[in-house]
Enzyme design. Structure first.
Site, PDB file in Angstrom:
ATOM      1  N   SER A  36       0.834  -1.193   0.000  1.00 29.98           N
ATOM      2  CA  SER A  36       0.000   0.000   0.000  1.00 29.98           C
ATOM      3  C   SER A  36       0.870   1.243   0.000  1.00 29.98           C
ATOM      4  O   SER A  36       2.069   1.177   0.226  1.00 29.98           O
ATOM      5  CB  SER A  36      -0.915   0.003   1.227  1.00 29.98           C
ATOM      6  OG  SER A  36      -0.167   0.357   2.380  1.00 29.98           O
ATOM      7  N   LYS A  37       0.221   2.376  -0.251  1.00 26.82           N
ATOM      8  CA  LYS A  37       0.992   3.599  -0.406  1.00 26.82           C
ATOM      9  C   LYS A  37       1.709   4.017   0.874  1.00 26.82           C
ATOM     10  O   LYS A  37       2.699   4.717   0.838  1.00 26.82           O
ATOM     11  CB  LYS A  37       0.096   4.730  -0.918  1.00 26.82           C
ATOM     12  CG  LYS A  37      -1.043   5.095   0.005  1.00 26.82           C
ATOM     13  CD  LYS A  37      -1.877   6.220  -0.611  1.00 26.82           C
ATOM     14  CE  LYS A  37      -3.072   6.552   0.270  1.00 26.82           C
ATOM     15  NZ  LYS A  37      -3.919   7.585  -0.342  1.00 26.82           N
ATOM     16  N   ARG A  38       1.191   3.565   1.997  1.00 22.63           N
ATOM     17  CA  ARG A  38       1.827   3.951   3.250  1.00 22.63           C
ATOM     18  C   ARG A  38       3.013   3.049   3.608  1.00 22.63           C
ATOM     19  O   ARG A  38       3.749   3.316   4.541  1.00 22.63           O
ATOM     20  CB  ARG A  38       0.830   3.911   4.407  1.00 22.63           C
ATOM     21  CG  ARG A  38      -0.424   4.697   4.096  1.00 22.63           C
ATOM     22  CD  ARG A  38      -0.921   5.516   5.260  1.00 22.63           C
ATOM     23  NE  ARG A  38      -2.067   6.302   4.821  1.00 22.63           N
ATOM     24  CZ  ARG A  38      -1.991   7.578   4.505  1.00 22.63           C
ATOM     25  NH1 ARG A  38      -0.861   8.223   4.603  1.00 22.63           N
ATOM     26  NH2 ARG A  38      -3.059   8.235   4.085  1.00 22.63           N
TER      27      ARG A  38
END
Length: 519
Positions: free
Chosen positions: A264-266
Site C-alpha cells: 500500500s501507499k503507506r
RNA sequence: GGCCCGUUCGUCUAGGGGUUAGGACGCCAGGUUUUCAUCCUGGUAGCACGGGUUCGAAUCCCGUACGGGCUACCA
C-alpha cells in the site's frame, strides 16, 4: 504496426504506485514485443475521487521510466479522446442498445431503498444481498414497475441508474492468459450498474465500450478485476460483440515486504523505501517519496519490476528495455503474488550504475552537485563518477560517500588513526608528503611509484603508512584507489590536507597516550 | 459468510510424472584489494499439510490449512 493494441487504464485518484507501474510495464512489453501499440486511457468516470495532477503524474512517470504510451491524452492518436470523462456521450448509445434488447433496465431505487433491501435480507440470514434475479422484482425498476409508471418516472426526470440484467443458471467461462480457464456461475453475479445517476458510465460499461472502440486486443490488469470479468463477458455478448472480446490477463498482486496484504501507499514510509516512481505531494500535505528522488535509475526499476512476477525462463537477469520486450511473454507470468524486495531493487540499481558510462553518470548527478554548492568541471565530475561508481548503490551515494572529492573532509576516522598511526613514523609521513609534493607530473602512477619506493626503501610496510595517507586525504578508510584519488583531487589540495591532518593525527595520538596513562 | 484465484529456499523464481530440485537477491566463509566497494570461489536454506492415482508425485486428482481478491451509483 501489428493489430496488437494494449491499454493501460488507470484512474486519476492519486499517484501511480509501483504495482500500477508494473501493470503498465507488462502492457508496454507485450505491445512492443509484437510491434503493437501501447495506449494510455484515463478512467476518470468517478468525479468524486478525481485528484488534481494525478493524470500528469502518470504520464510524467511513464515518460521518465522510458515506457511512454504511443497513444493517450498527451500523445494523441486516432482513437481519442483518451479520457473517459470526455467520451461521456459515446456510451449512451451502447447503454440504450442494451435497454432496447432487454439486456439492461432502468432502476429507480434510492440509496436508502438499496440499503433497506440489504438489511432486510440480512435479517433473513443472507450475508451479502445482491441486486439480482432473486431480488430485482421487489425493487423499483423498469422490470417490476408497470410500463406507464416507468415512462412517467423517466419523463419527470427522476434519477435512475441502468443495470445489467443477468440471467441466472449460466456458467460463464473465459480463458485467462495467465491462469487458463476460469469459470463463474451467473447465479453469483449481481445486476451491475452500468450507468450512474450522474449520467456517467461505471468502469464496467466504459471499459467494454472503450476497449471495443479502441480495438484493444489484450486486457492486462490486476487480479482484483478477475471477479468482474464475467460481467464484462456478459456485456460483450449482450452488445453482440462476442467476436471482439479481447484476451484477458490478470496479474498477481504486489505484496508487502513483510506481513500480510498487498503493498500500500503507506508502506513506503513504514518500511523506509519508495513505492512510487517519483515524488508525489498529496493534496492533504503528505509527501510520498519516489524512486527517482532516491537515486534510482529508470532502467533499473524497469528491470526489477519486470522480474517481479515474470521471468524469461533463462538465467539472464539484466535486460535492456528492448531485450525485455523481446523476451516477454504472458505465459511466463507467475500466478502467485510477489513480495516487494527492496534489496533486490538496490542490487539492480547498483548493476546499472556500474555498467553506465562515466559521462552519463556525471550528467545525472550534476544537479545534485550544484545543489550541494560544489563547483567543478564536467571533466572532473566524469572522473569522479568513474572512481566512485563501483561503490554506489544509488545516485545519492556518489555525493554522500564521495564528498571529500569536493571539500576537505570534516569527519576523520580517528579510530583507525589511533590504531595505525605511530608517532615514530611522523617524520616518514612528513617526508612522503614532501616527496609527493615535488612530483612534476602528478599522475596516479607517479604518485604510487614515489610512495611505494619510499616505503620500500625505509622498510616501513604498507599497512603502517597507506591508511594514514588515505585518511589524511579523504578522512575515511572507505573509498577508491588512494593514488587515483590523489591525482583527481590535485597536488596542492592533497598537500594542504595532508599537512594539516598530520598535525591533527599527532593530537589524536597524544590524547590517546594520556588516556592510557590515566588508565 | 459466499464466490473466485493462488501456495517451490527468508525473498524473487526455474522445473509441470523419474532432476544430487537449478538460478538470482540476502546472509555466512574464503580469495583478490593498502581500505571500502567491485569481482571470483564456496556455503546456508525450499516443494504448506493429508489422502489418492502411479512401478514412481514438487509435478496429476481430491480435501484441509494458509494467503489474496471480489462481494459499492470505486476503479
Amino acid at each position: 504496426m501489428s493489430d496488437i493494441r494494449v491499454r493501460f487504464a488507470p484512474s486519476p485518484t492519486g499517484p501511480l504506485n509501483i504495482g500500477g507501474i508494473r501493470t503498465a510495464l507488462y502492457d508496454y512489453l507485450l505491445a512492443k514485443k509484437h510491434g503493437g501499440t501501447f495506449i494510455l486511457r484515463i478512467e476518470d468516470t468517478d468525479q468524486k475521487r478525481f485528484v488534481e495532477g494525478a493524470e500528469d503524474y502518470v504520464i510524467d512517470a511513464l515518460h521518465w521510466l522510458g515506457i511512454a504510451p504511443d497513444e493517450g491524452p498527451r500523445a494523441g492518436g486516432d482513437y481519442g479522446p483518451y479520457r473517459q470523462s470526455e467520451r461521456k456521450s459515446t456510451y449512451g448509445e451502447y447503454v440504450q442498445k442494451l435497454i432496447n434488447s432487454g439486456h439492461a433496465y432502468y432502476a429507480f431505487d434510492s440509496h436508502e431503498e438499496l440499503e433497506g433491501m440489504r438489511t432486510r435480507l440480512e435479517r433473513q440470514g443472507i450475508q451479502r444481498a445482491k441486486y439480482d434475479a432473486s431480488t430485482r422484482m421487489d425493487m423499483r425498476n423498469s422490470l417490476s414497475l408497470p410500463e406507464s409508471e416507468v415512462k412517467e418516472l423517466l419523463d419527470s426526470n427522476a434519477s435512475y441508474t441502468v443495470r445489467l440484467k443477468v440471467t441466472p443458471g449460466e456458467t460463464i467461462s473465459f480463458v485467462d492468459e495467465i491462469r487458463d480457464k476460469v469459470s463463474f456461475s451467473s447465479d453469483e453475479l449481481d445486476d451491475k450498474i452500468l450507468l450512474k445517476t450522474d449520467g456517467m458510465p461505471t468502469y464496467h460499461m466504459a471499459n467494454i465500450v472503450d476497449d471495443y472502440l479502441m480495438k484493444i486486443s489484450h486486457v492486462i490488469r490486476g487480479e482484483e478485476w478477475l471477479s468482474s470479468t464475467p460481467h464484462h463477458i456478459l456485456l460483450y455478448r449482450a452488445l453482440g460483440l462476442e467476436d471482439h472480446i479481447p484476451k484477458f490477463a490478470h496479474l498477481p498482486l504486489l505484496l508487502k515486504p513483510v506481513g500480510k496484504g498487498k503493498l500500500s501507499k503507506r508502506d513506503g514510509a513504514k518500511f523506509g523505501f519508495p513505492v512510487f516512481p517519483m515524488e508525489w505531494n498529496n493534496p492533504d500535505g503528505e509527501v510520498y517519496e519516489g524512486f527517482k528522488e532516491a537515486g534510482f535509475l529508470p532502467e533499473a526499476i524497469i528491470n526489477f519490476l519486470a522480474f517481479l512476477g515474470w521471468n524469461p525462463g533463462t538465467e539472464q537477469e539484466i535486460f535492456t528495455n528492448a531485450g525485455l520486450a523481446e523476451a516477454f511473454s504472458l505465459k511466463q507470468v507467475s500466478k502467485g503474488g510477489a513480495r516487494f524486495d527492496f534489496d533486490k531493487a538496490k542490487w539492480f540499481n547498483q548493476q546499472y550504475i556500474i555498467h553506465m558510462n562515466d559521462a552519463k553518470l556525471a550528467e545525472l548527478i550534476s544537479q545534485d552537485v550544484v545543489d550541494a554548492g560544489y563547483d567543478v568541471s564536467q571533466e572532473y565530475l566524469t572522473k569522479f563518477c568513474g572512481l566512485m561508481k563501483e561503490r554506489a548503490v544509488t545516485l545519492k551515494d556518489f555525493l554522500s560517500a564521495g564528498s571529500f572529492f569536493f571539500q576537505k573532509p570534516e569527519i576523520i576516522d580517528e579510530k583507525t588513526i589511533r590504531k595505525k598511526f605511530k608517532l615514530e613514523n611522523e617524520n616518514h609521513i612528513q617526508s612522503i608528503i614532501e616527496t609527493v609534493f615535488v612530483i612534476e607530473d602528478y599522475t596516479t602512477q607517479n604518485i604510487e611509484t614515489a610512495v611505494k619506493n619510499y616505503i620500500g626503501e625505509n622498510e616501513l610496510g604498507f599497512g603502517a603508512i597507506l591508511p594514514i595517507l588515505r585518511i589524511g586525504v579523504s578522512g575515511t578508510m572507505k573509498g577508491p584507489d588512494l593514488f587515483s584519488t590523489m591525482e583527481l583531487i590535485g597536488k596542492a589540495e592533497v598537500d594542504e590536507r595532508l599537512r594539516s591532518n598530520l598535525v591533527r593525527f599527532k593530537e589524536i595520538k597524544l590524547i590517546q597516550k594520556e588516556n592510557q596513562a590515566d588508565a
